[in-house]
Write a protein that holds these residues in place. Structure first.
Motif, PDB file in Angstrom:
ATOM      1  N   ASP A   1       0.682  -1.454   0.148  1.00 52.28           N
ATOM      2  CA  ASP A   1       0.072   0.119   0.033  1.00 52.28           C
ATOM      3  C   ASP A   1       0.745   1.215   0.122  1.00 52.28           C
ATOM      4  OD1 ASP A   1      -2.024  -1.966   2.190  1.00 52.28           O
ATOM      5  OD2 ASP A   1      -2.414  -1.249   0.280  1.00 52.28           O
ATOM      6  N   TYR A   2       1.880   1.247   0.726  1.00 52.76           N
ATOM      7  CA  TYR A   2       2.592   2.429   0.721  1.00 52.76           C
ATOM      8  C   TYR A   2       3.354   2.820  -0.466  1.00 52.76           C
ATOM      9  CZ  TYR A   2       5.886   5.786   2.872  1.00 52.76           C
ATOM     10  OH  TYR A   2       6.687   6.977   3.085  1.00 52.76           O
ATOM     11  N   TYR A   3       3.163   3.839  -0.879  1.00 57.06           N
ATOM     12  CA  TYR A   3       4.091   4.640  -1.987  1.00 57.06           C
ATOM     13  C   TYR A   3       4.761   5.988  -1.709  1.00 57.06           C
ATOM     14  CZ  TYR A   3       4.839   6.516  -6.817  1.00 57.06           C
ATOM     15  OH  TYR A   3       5.415   6.866  -8.206  1.00 57.06           O
ATOM     16  N   GLY A   4       6.014   5.623  -1.195  1.00 55.88           N
ATOM     17  CA  GLY A   4       6.600   7.066  -0.464  1.00 55.88           C
ATOM     18  C   GLY A   4       8.098   6.653  -0.088  1.00 55.88           C
ATOM     19  N   THR A   5       8.691   7.557   0.794  1.00 55.69           N
ATOM     20  CA  THR A   5      10.120   7.746   0.735  1.00 55.69           C
ATOM     21  C   THR A   5      10.633   6.867   2.181  1.00 55.69           C
ATOM     22  OG1 THR A   5       9.965   9.888   1.580  1.00 55.69           O
ATOM     23  CG2 THR A   5      10.212   9.552  -0.566  1.00 55.69           C
ATOM     24  N   ARG A   6       9.616   6.743   3.180  1.00 55.84           N
ATOM     25  CA  ARG A   6      10.033   6.093   4.413  1.00 55.84           C
ATOM     26  C   ARG A   6      10.453   4.592   4.133  1.00 55.84           C
ATOM     27  NH1 ARG A   6       8.260   8.949   9.029  1.00 55.84           N
ATOM     28  NH2 ARG A   6       8.181   7.097  10.096  1.00 55.84           N
ATOM     29  N   ALA A   7      11.501   4.651   4.687  1.00 56.30           N
ATOM     30  CA  ALA A   7      12.046   2.930   4.729  1.00 56.30           C
ATOM     31  C   ALA A   7      11.301   2.059   5.733  1.00 56.30           C
ATOM     32  CB  ALA A   7      13.502   2.954   4.887  1.00 56.30           C
ATOM     33  N   ASP A   8      10.860   2.661   6.742  1.00 54.53           N
ATOM     34  CA  ASP A   8      10.149   1.924   7.825  1.00 54.53           C
ATOM     35  C   ASP A   8       8.673   1.338   7.525  1.00 54.53           C
ATOM     36  OD1 ASP A   8       9.490   4.522  10.250  1.00 54.53           O
ATOM     37  OD2 ASP A   8       8.966   4.548   8.062  1.00 54.53           O
ATOM     38  N   GLU A   9       8.269   2.156   6.463  1.00 51.05           N
ATOM     39  CA  GLU A   9       6.770   1.859   5.806  1.00 51.05           C
ATOM     40  C   GLU A   9       6.887   0.571   4.950  1.00 51.05           C
ATOM     41  OE1 GLU A   9       4.723   4.631   8.067  1.00 51.05           O
ATOM     42  OE2 GLU A   9       3.956   2.939   6.825  1.00 51.05           O
ATOM     43  N   TYR A  10       7.966   0.294   4.285  1.00 54.70           N
ATOM     44  CA  TYR A  10       8.039  -0.857   3.561  1.00 54.70           C
ATOM     45  C   TYR A  10       8.115  -2.140   4.279  1.00 54.70           C
ATOM     46  CZ  TYR A  10       8.624   2.027  -0.437  1.00 54.70           C
ATOM     47  OH  TYR A  10       8.533   3.178  -1.447  1.00 54.70           O
ATOM     48  N   ASP A  11       7.260  -3.364   3.979  1.00 50.34           N
ATOM     49  CA  ASP A  11       7.339  -4.708   4.944  1.00 50.34           C
ATOM     50  C   ASP A  11       8.377  -5.735   4.439  1.00 50.34           C
ATOM     51  OD1 ASP A  11       3.793  -4.507   5.046  1.00 50.34           O
ATOM     52  OD2 ASP A  11       5.123  -3.709   6.378  1.00 50.34           O
ATOM     53  N   TYR A  12       8.750  -5.446   3.082  1.00 51.94           N
ATOM     54  CA  TYR A  12       9.652  -6.795   2.524  1.00 51.94           C
ATOM     55  C   TYR A  12      11.031  -6.033   2.051  1.00 51.94           C
ATOM     56  CZ  TYR A  12       5.254  -8.980   2.906  1.00 51.94           C
ATOM     57  OH  TYR A  12       3.950  -9.245   3.224  1.00 51.94           O
ATOM     58  N   TRP A  13      11.945  -6.729   2.426  1.00 50.40           N
ATOM     59  CA  TRP A  13      13.358  -6.192   1.897  1.00 50.40           C
ATOM     60  C   TRP A  13      13.982  -7.375   1.304  1.00 50.40           C
ATOM     61  CZ3 TRP A  13      15.126  -1.226   2.226  1.00 50.40           C
ATOM     62  CH2 TRP A  13      13.982  -0.264   2.746  1.00 50.40           C
ATOM     63  N   GLY A  14      14.922  -6.983   0.570  1.00 48.72           N
ATOM     64  CA  GLY A  14      16.150  -8.049   0.004  1.00 48.72           C
ATOM     65  C   GLY A  14      17.208  -7.790   0.825  1.00 48.72           C
TER      66      GLY A  14
END
Length: 120
Positions: free
Chosen positions: A98-111
């Protein structure tokens, strides 16, 4: 659930180019926002670019970097041109429904990240 694997990092001279790839798993990949972030030693993770149906760039890379996606292949790319030594960092791709922005802590999945080193 989305799993992300980055590739394409390496050592390049200033002014050169690299293309990073982010391979994603998951049946609903096309509905996710994908972001690229980077983290240099001793610095906080910073936003680079994001893509959903549109794209958004950090001011520091706008005009030099291009984010794109290939939904049938579940791939996202970051084409980086005119690289500068200050672009040196570990680059990560991240995903969120859902989140479309610049805050890293809002993204749920990471490589796991891929190292980019630009020599002067």
């Amino acid at each position: 659930q989305v799993q992300l694997v980055e590739s394409g990092g390496g050592l390049v001279q200033a002014g050169g180019s690299l293309r990073l790839s982010c391979a994603a798993s998951g049946r609903t990949f096309s509905s996710y926002v994908i972001g690229w972030f980077r983290q240099a030693p001793g610095k906080e993770r910073e936003f680079v670019a994001a893509i959903r149906w549109s794209t958004y760039y950090a001011a520091s890379v706008k005009g030099r970097f291009t984010i794109s996606r290939d939904n049938p292949k579940s791939m996202v790319y970051l084409q980086m041109n005119s690289l500068k030594p200050e672009d040196t960092a570990v680059y990560y791709c991240a995903a969120d429904r859902d989140y479309y922005g610049t805050r890293a802590d809002e993204y749920d999945y990471w490589g796991q990240g891929t190292q980019v080193t630009v020599s002067s």
